[in-house]
Design an enzyme around this catalytic site. Sequence first.
Site, PDB file in Angstrom:
ATOM      1  N   ASP A 158      12.183  -3.963 -55.191  1.00  0.00           N
ATOM      2  CA  ASP A 158      13.183  -4.726 -55.945  1.00  0.00           C
ATOM      3  C   ASP A 158      12.976  -4.430 -57.431  1.00  0.00           C
ATOM      4  OD1 ASP A 158      10.889  -6.125 -56.642  1.00  0.00           O
ATOM      5  OD2 ASP A 158      11.740  -8.117 -56.269  1.00  0.00           O
TER       6      ASP A 158
ATOM      7  N   GLU B  63      15.219 -14.783 -49.105  1.00  0.00           N
ATOM      8  CA  GLU B  63      15.491 -13.457 -49.671  1.00  0.00           C
ATOM      9  C   GLU B  63      16.952 -13.305 -50.085  1.00  0.00           C
ATOM     10  OE1 GLU B  63      13.410 -11.364 -50.696  1.00  0.00           O
ATOM     11  OE2 GLU B  63      11.625 -12.231 -49.804  1.00  0.00           O
TER      12      GLU B  63
ATOM     13  N   TYR C 249      16.363  -3.622 -49.102  1.00  0.00           N
ATOM     14  CA  TYR C 249      15.358  -4.520 -49.676  1.00  0.00           C
ATOM     15  C   TYR C 249      15.092  -5.718 -48.757  1.00  0.00           C
ATOM     16  CZ  TYR C 249      13.676  -8.491 -52.237  1.00  0.00           C
ATOM     17  OH  TYR C 249      12.976  -9.607 -52.565  1.00  0.00           O
TER      18      TYR C 249
END
Length: 343
Positions: free
Chosen positions: A134, A33, A116
């Site tokens: 996102d 991520e 996020y």
Amino acid sequence: MDFSKLLIDWYLQNKRDLPWRNTTNPYPIWLSEIMLQQTRVAQGMPYFFSFTNAFPTVFDLANAHEEQVLKLWQGLGYYSRARNLHQTAQYIANELGGIFPNNYKDLLQLKGIGEYTAAAIASFAYNEVVPVVDGNVFRVLSRYFDIETDIASASAKKEFSAIALELIPKDNPALFNQAIMEFGALQCVPKNPNCSDCIFNQSCAALQKKKVDQLPVKLKKLKVRNRFFNYLIFSDEIENTIIQKRTDKGIWHNLYEFPLIETEKEEDFNTVSKQIKSDFQHWNIISIGEENPKSIIHKLSHQHLHIKFWNVKITGTIPNGINAKDLKTFPFPIVLHNFIEAK
């Protein structure tokens, strides 16, 4: 058939086989991520494998030297991500015994982890019912529901999170989050999406209203600053050179570079060579040559760097000079790395 069911069915048939999807271990999920925040999957994948090979666990990453981390990160850009990654690994290894927090709220407290990333780890590793929002999710939801809210505005995240939370199946939030992000990445793409071959072409509001290319709305324009960098490639009698570490906050913090003269505009040979002779008069300079008369323009998100390299030959030897082989072991910004590799 409802939105979530259609979307998940599409995902199960079309998803890419990505290594961080085959696990609920928060460590590789977190790595992926952070790496993919400003990077496409194809570009990020080799970095993911390099990191998981060099640092198979959070303890390995915590125990690494920062320079090793930056060297492996070289080319991904946004180097503060790598520094935060390293510091957070140290915190998890040393303060939390190597165990990641297991919920969104606590993950959010970690350095370098925003809403996020916290939502992604919480849902993918722990199946917490928290929506991931996102750029892909903004795009899919704004088109499907015809939402004209400026996604760069402060309120947008809250509005889109609330919509996603209504859609998310409470029994499988991880699958839904993966599905909507993948749908935005593969099908509902920014430019010229193939709407005729889309599972939502009967129900997408933007398609009915012919607004697909107008959504999502993003009004805030980044102001780009132009900077002019003149890098000096010193070379002594034994072909050694000199480099320095960028310690100032700002771009490329803790990466290495050649001695630098930054100017207000692109300067000609006479002006720069005069400046070199003035700044480095303690060395006996034999010659100065322009490596690239035309600037290399290196674009960052908020700055355009106009870069020139200058070859500066000197007599004698540079104290603690660096040879060509050792030069390649240091972490450099990618534009300097490419210059060194091409030599």
